[in-house]
Design a protein around this motif. Structure first.
Motif, PDB file in Angstrom:
ATOM      1  N   LEU A   2       0.818  -1.212   0.000  1.00  0.00           N
ATOM      2  CA  LEU A   2       0.000   0.000   0.000  1.00  0.00           C
ATOM      3  C   LEU A   2       0.854   1.265   0.000  1.00  0.00           C
ATOM      4  O   LEU A   2       1.888   1.328   0.639  1.00  0.00           O
ATOM      5  N   GLU A   3       0.385   2.272  -0.739  1.00  0.00           N
ATOM      6  CA  GLU A   3       1.033   3.580  -0.704  1.00  0.00           C
ATOM      7  C   GLU A   3       0.433   4.419   0.417  1.00  0.00           C
ATOM      8  O   GLU A   3       0.976   5.437   0.821  1.00  0.00           O
ATOM      9  N   GLN A   4      -0.752   4.045   0.820  1.00  0.00           N
ATOM     10  CA  GLN A   4      -1.376   4.757   1.933  1.00  0.00           C
ATOM     11  C   GLN A   4      -2.367   3.847   2.613  1.00  0.00           C
ATOM     12  O   GLN A   4      -2.842   2.870   2.032  1.00  0.00           O
ATOM     13  N   LEU A   5      -2.708   4.221   3.820  1.00  0.00           N
ATOM     14  CA  LEU A   5      -3.477   3.325   4.635  1.00  0.00           C
ATOM     15  C   LEU A   5      -4.273   4.112   5.665  1.00  0.00           C
ATOM     16  O   LEU A   5      -3.844   5.167   6.134  1.00  0.00           O
ATOM     17  N   SER A   6      -5.440   3.558   6.020  1.00  0.00           N
ATOM     18  CA  SER A   6      -6.271   4.243   6.994  1.00  0.00           C
ATOM     19  C   SER A   6      -6.582   3.306   8.155  1.00  0.00           C
ATOM     20  O   SER A   6      -7.145   2.234   7.964  1.00  0.00           O
TER      21      SER A   6
END
Ligand SMILES: Cc1ncc(C[n+]2csc(CCOP(=O)(O)OP(=O)(O)O)c2C)c(N)n1
Ligand SMILES: Cc1ncc(C[n+]2csc(CCOP(=O)(O)OP(=O)(O)O)c2C)c(N)n1
Ligand code: SF4
Ligand code: SF4
Ligand SMILES: [Mg+2]
Ligand SMILES: [Mg+2]
Lengths: 577, 291, 291, 577
Positions: A2-6
């Protein structure tokens, strides 16, 4: 990868939700990720659902995501309330203790958070266990959290450090064994750049400190209190003083007294306090006293939604005082802007000798986010026109008439003499006055003095009144302010992906309203959408009020106390094409 | 540069717009005399006043002067003191200003205990707005807003000041300038918050609390043998017994620290004179907390 | 229609959002018991509160309830009383609400003396805003806004109330509900302005003024032989000696008229129930003055 | 013979100027003339120049003249300051005592005012002597003043009456003998119609009385204090109560408490007090409590020019509260409108359950003028939606849930139950709340409640929001408000004499801003001129703010504390053609 995650943690208020979220966020910020955390909480001390949503990414986003990848639930309530937002096949980590159940679209891992913590020494370490579990899910090295734990607890002795490290490790391993280390949730690793992590309120306080503010009278109120609480700890290092006053009226009048006395002084409040300060703000305008007021907006009207996001004090801040005074209103959008805005605010106050209101909103004030390190060299202290003792000794006879504090000048700005300065004796009054500050009702004097005061800002457009990014000749220009910067940016990106060209115009200065600059920056857009967190479209009305024209303007408003999501703006705008 | 000062140094060329005979003239003169006799330089003093006939006083004395909004002289004065602790700060105003709209600030100024002198011109009436009753008007007193007689009980300033645990309390009377000068001198010298409440008749709107009224009803504690102004209980008793109608030094406690001396890290150089540039090392260290 | 009321009638289905153990629970229960034992009907009572943890109380009692802005419960309560003098009006709030931002209204409510009961939940802290010191926090007390210790002196509510010449003054403690119920009953029955200041510990933010602290330091006047609550001097002395840490009925003066009974022409029928139509004769006569 | 006349008396404040002017004006009003008197005074008690200018005419003018016909001077100052305004060959009557000198263009009569008065019994009767002298100059029957004197002094006994009558007679004869009874100054006689003579403040107080207001908490302030001072005398007759509060914050919160309690309650203040009321006005909006606030505008900002004319609180009144509430703002222009506006204000407050601000300006509040008798029958009391005890007994179970004070309805208006009503128990809070008034932060509830409150006035244009007079398809429409009604009317008349067609649009309602109505009423005009007593053109900005458009709008502003003269508006507009 992932390049970003929440990631989101939720539970009962007072149950460690905040500290768990904070540790998670700080740890990832240290690794060089960009982090944005947003907390939801209620106006009560214990109990009630609270959650902290943390976005982690390789490039900077200034808002939360629309969805959640990983939900950490300390109670069933959290699952019931928040799992809907978890994406399909997203992960829910919950304490086995309460026999969690979760909807079908997510993968639930019931982890014995409390039992493991108890085995490690104490139930309160369940947050550490849960961080370990999170690390495993996200493919993060376990050191991400153990290092922070070590640092945080090393003062309490090696044993505590070991217990906490152990708790993290056990959580980590539990997930590994349970098969929760899904490579599709693994975060790409970051470059390890060191940046700051803070909320807007921290940046405001630091900005005031750097700008030379040394007197801060204030009265506690959510979400402004942090500013005074931070400075009361820091001021002893620089000889400054925070006074917790009896009310906001005292705070504002004391700020004026201190500013008159030559200090850089300011106060911070939120809506109800701002309302109480109105009379004194008028006094600052009339007496040309530089005073800085922070208004951290929250949900109104009245006590309203004291812990929720809103941008509804624009009018109050700009038009609230009776009669007519010069006034400057700024509205930063990021912690960086908060920091430098304070320097700007003090310089403007000293230069124009008038009150300066710095607006924020709750989301900006309280959301912690990755912040570029502040450069002290960039904070120039410029005290404006001051009649120094030397000047006064030279220019003025020993026994002459009083110093002309309100000397009529071309610019409307007259030198100030600080009390205590020999040769500078003069009068100050909130009554209409002559050049030497004595009450004077004469028609000509009145006109001159009104013109003097109001002239100071007439036709002025401050540098940096707005920032425009995005496409030229766009199909849509989105106009916004404050914390909405992130959601608008992201909406623009997605619009572009949809083939709609978009520009983002973010307003930084509300007064003097940058009429020309704004007009120009919207001129090439086919449509304009004004995005704001209030019910009546205050910014939209300001455009008309000050005569900024565009043939196709729409408003997108949100006033339910929650922050804008990128998806909402994206959908709204897309629906127009 | 003048080194010895006289009363004249505290006079300016403004003619007060008070009615002839107004008690406030004496208060003005007393402040001027007290400042001169203490050897203050005019530029070292600031008078901060509220709104009312009395509030005009800051314009009539040759010192720095700040005439703020109604009821808020004390917060402004405290702000000024914090910015420049070397200044002699005198706050002044009327009974309405100080004990009506501004009473909250008075109560909290007392407990905050900054080194400030507060002089109230207590005429038991709202003068500037033309004769409404004030918080110190007696029950039964008739006024524009109490044509059938005031139905509220009066605030007794000395009593609430003691109730708020004040460190320095004195009362004067416009007809006794010598006493008043001495009280103001003591108040200014007192290191902490000092109240001098002055019975200062309004000759235009108050036909009850006249010079004669005060002359007849005031107990002058200077003339009470053995009165001990260091006993809070005695002070309270005296104030209750005289219904507040006493003059002189009522109470004084010299065993207190003022606010300024207790502020952590507060420096002896006034803030207004400090270099505001933040030390880069302090800044760098501060940022570390956010890393 | 219910004719006999019980405590249950004053309960509603709202779960207070106070922290477990908060002193305010007892205050709520005491008000409910007092109202029931006085035989009030729920709809004849209104609770007017300010902002703070304590201010939530008006939402938790089954009567009319008004939760206004911070520090202004008393003016709202007085307005309500004027509109409907038949109502039992209880104002309630915290120490910050009542003795910080709202202290001016308290002082003037005392001298106005309307028939209102004011209950303060005095926890010596700002609870709702998470632990700043309050005006009743002691000198030296550490709090979020006083990390190195409070440098202001504390307001002693009982002392300022007496200084303001209050007609009914009592103090209670959340741990002694029986006494508190009795004090609230007496306060409600008192015809005039009555203060019941309650030591109501904040278990979350105040680790100094705990239940134990109060238990150890409070003097219960109910147990002091021969204490005479009708003597103002004795009350003042007691309050000074105990530094305000006493409970029970401290002072009561039954020889006062309340405000409502003194308003010229004020009628026994509540304003809210009167016919508002102006009598044409009165109107005609009134216009004559302008002819 | 004159159809109208301008007479002015001047002297030191506290010297009888006001009572002389008042007697002159009342006497002529009694004779059936239209009278308009305007007082200039300072913010001090005794001393300082003060004057009272009285216009007398056969038709109604609602403002002073540009010039003076007859000047009555109690000191040389008055001549020095005011004689310039006296028209060529106008008359100056001055006390012989101070050896008056006057400029060449006027005719000076030095009358031994004081000596005659002393001979009649007392120096204070010099005002009577001067009235007699005035009667002679103006060819008025001497009874004009002797009758008023008789009435005024008959309680003091015949001797006093005789002395005063004699003083008037001696003044009258002195002028006759001195040849001052110039027929060119003789006033045409009036028809003797009985009308009232009062200031706007009187009318506001009477309006409140007639509208059923019975609780008025207020704090004294110029120029509002008269309202409370009048009602405190009248209320005992109707069981009402005026409370002089400790400050304006208490006044406003007490007003809200009383309104919540079921009374019609209001307060009156001026700028600085309005500023202090902001927080509580927000509470009234949030709790939907009907509360009426009078703001008698004076010169701002801060303490400003407390005894001078201004119209600069528009923004504060309309936009001053933090957050967003429904609010109504009215601005009457004449005593008649003041009277009926109060009835309207209370009905609107009760109907829409929101705060209603009634603005006046100092000129309207304090100028005494001929006023048509008020008709009580026209004041209808409508309390809006009330849940009466009967309704509650019928509709509601004995032990049910709480009364839904904030029931969501189509109109946004929900029935109120007054405290004390059985079956009506409910909660009220300034926090966002549910239908039964309990704090509630839920997103949906929030949106519903904001919509409910703001919806009440959305799109509403109140009847009588403006009055338009004058020509159709005019070359110019002059838009004004408040006391400027008279100067604008007269300017329009003169413009017409110059051959310029003119309409006068006078705005009565500022909120809800009558967008459509105003747009229409300006549509046929070639040009629009907005006339207002402030420095920033607040009304002009309101047009833009709310989207009222016109291709040719100019502003004519005056902010020196003095009232507009007809000639100024006339010249300004004429200069445009
Ligand atoms: C906020 C505000 N409210 C009201 C006023 C009007 N006002 C001016 S002075 C005054 C009271 C004056 O009484 P006091 O303070 O006793 O002074 P005095 O004139 O008697 O010396 C009032 C009510 C004001 N200026 N500001
Ligand atoms: C005008 C205004 N200022 C500040 C606040 C924030 N505030 C809410 S409650 C409170 C103080 C609470 O302390 P206290 O009155 O002692 O009540 P407690 O919570 O301790 O019961 C403050 C400062 C506010 N709501 N309104
Ligand atoms: S009105 Fe009264 S207080 Fe004011 S100046 Fe005159 S005498 Fe003094
Ligand atoms: S924070 Fe303190 S005062 Fe507030 S509810 Fe909790 S225990 Fe009670
Ligand atoms: Mg006074
Ligand atoms: Mg508290």
């Amino acid at each position: 990868m992932l390049e970003q995650l929440s990631w989101k943690v939720g539970g009962q208020q007072g149950e460690g939700v905040e500290s768990t979220g904070e540790t998670f966020a700080v740890a990832l910020n240290r690794r060089g990720y960009y982090v944005y955390s947003f907390r939801q909480f209620s106006s009560r001390i214990k109990g009630g659902h609270s959650n902290d949503k943390v976005r982690v990414s390789l490039k900077q986003y200034r808002t939360s995501t629309d969805y959640t990848d990983v939900l950490l639930a300390f109670d069933q309530d959290t699952i019931d309330l928040e799992a809907g937002e978890v994406r399909t096949n997203g992960i829910v980590i919950a304490d086995e203790k309460f026999n969690p159940t979760a909807p079908d679209h997510v993968r639930l891992f019931a982890v014995p958070l409390t039992s493991i913590a108890e085995e490690c020494g104490s139930a309160i370490m369940k947050n550490m266990v849960s961080l370990g579990a999170s690390a495993a899910v996200l493919g993060l090295p376990i050191e991400t959290f153990t290092e922070v734990a070590e640092e945080r607890f090393h003062r309490k002795g090696q044993k505590v450090v070991d217990q906490n490290t152990e708790a993290i490790r056990r959580g980590y391993e539990f997930i590994k064994e349970a098969g929760g280390a899904d490579p599709s949730f693994a975060l790409k690793s970051a470059d390890g750049t060191h940046r700051l992590f803070m909320m807007g309120n921290d940046a405001l306080a630091l900005g005031a400190l750097a700008a030379g503010a040394r007197v801060m009278p204030a009265y506690p109120i959510t979400p402004a209190s942090d500013v005074m609480e931070y400075l009361i700890k820091k001021f002893p290092k620089v000889g400054g003083v925070v006074v917790q006053t009896e009310d906001e009226i005292a705070a504002m009048n004391m700020t004026i007294g201190a500013a008159y006395g030559g200090a850089r002084a300011f106060t911070a409040t939120s809506g109800p306090g701002l309302a109480l300060m109105m009379e004194a703000i008028g006094l600052a305008g009339m007496t040309e006293t530089p005073a800085v007021i922070i208004d951290t907006q929250r949900g109104g009207p009245s006590t309203g939604l004291p812990t929720k996001q809103e941008q509804s004090d624009l009018f109050a801040g700009m038009f609230g005082t009776h009669g007519e005074i010069p006034k400057i209103v700024l509205f930063p959008a990021t912690p960086e802007e908060c920091f430098y805005s304070m320097g700007e605010a003090f310089n403007l106050a000293d230069h124009y000798q008038c009150p300066v209101i710095v607006l924020t909103d709750l989301q900006l004030s309280l959301s912690k986010q990755t912040t570029e390190p502040f450069e002290l060299e960039k904070v120039i202290i410029d005290r404006g026109s001051i009649a120094t003792p030397d000047m006064l000794a030279k220019e003025r006879p020993d026994h002459g008439e009083e110093f002309k504090r309100y000397l009529l000048t071309e610019t409307g700005i007259s030198p100030r003499a600080f009390p205590g300065t020999q040769g500078g004796i003069h009068k100050v009054t909130g009554v209409e006055h002559s050049e030497n500050g004595r009450p004077n009702e004469a028609v000509l004097n009145r006109t001159n003095m009104m013109d003097k005061r109001l002239h100071k800002l007439e036709g002025v457009e401050l540098a940096g009144s707005l920032v425009r990014t995005g496409d030229n000749n766009p199909q849509v220009a989105i106009l916004g302010m404050g914390a909405n910067i992130g959601a608008i940016d992201e909406a623009c990106e997605r619009l572009r992906e949809d083939g709609i060209t978009a520009a983002h115009v973010h307003l930084h200065t509300l007064l003097p309203f940058p009429v020309q600059t704004l007009q120009q920056s919207l001129a090439d857009a086919e449509r304009v959408v004004v995005v704001e967190n209030n019910a009546t479209g205050q910014l939209r009305h300001l455009m008309s009020h000050f005569g900024v024209e565009h043939p196709q303007v729409s408003s997108f408003l949100k006033y339910d106390g929650s922050a804008f999501l990128p998806i909402e703006i994206h959908h709204f705008v897309k629906g127009m094409f | 540069m003048t080194t010895t000062v006289t009363v004249k140094d505290f006079r300016n060329d403004v003619r007060p717009n008070w009615c002839p005979g107004c008690g406030d003239f004496s208060v003005q003169a007393s402040i001027q005399r007290a400042l001169a006799s203490l050897g203050k330089q005019p530029h070292e003093v600031a008078v901060i006043s509220g709104i009312g006939c009395s509030g005009r006083i800051s314009g009539y004395i040759n010192t720095y002067g700040f005439h703020g909004v109604h009821g808020r002289a004390l917060p402004a004065a405290q702000g000024l003191k914090l910015a420049n602790r070397d200044l002699t700060v005198i706050a002044a105003g009327g009974d309405g200003d100080g004990f009506g709209i501004g009473l909250n600030h008075f109560m909290h100024s007392v407990r905050r205990n900054m080194d400030i002198t507060y002089i109230v011109m207590d005429n038991h009436i709202y003068g500037l707005t033309k004769g409404q009753h004030s918080p110190t008007s007696a029950h039964g007193f008739t006024a524009k807003t109490a044509p059938a007689g005031n139905i509220e009980n009066a605030v007794v300033p000395a009593q609430i000041a003691l109730g708020a645990d004040i460190g320095f309390l004195a009362q004067g009377f416009s007809s006794d300038v010598n006493q008043l000068v001495s009280l103001i001198e003591q108040a200014i010298q007192y290191k902490g918050f000092a109240l001098v409440n002055v019975f200062s008749p309004c000759v235009t709107y108050n036909k009850v609390n006249t010079y004669d009224f005060f002359r007849e009803n005031i107990v002058n504690l200077d003339k009470v043998d053995g009165y001990d102004p260091t006993s809070r209980m005695e002070a309270m008793k005296t104030v209750i017994e005289t219904q507040g109608l006493c003059t002189g030094l009522i109470y004084r406690d010299d065993h207190r620290q003022d606010y300024e001396d207790q502020i952590p890290g507060y420096q002896t150089t006034p803030i207004a004179q400090q270099d505001l540039q933040l030390n880069p090392e302090i800044f760098a260290e501060t940022l570390k907390e956010f890393a």
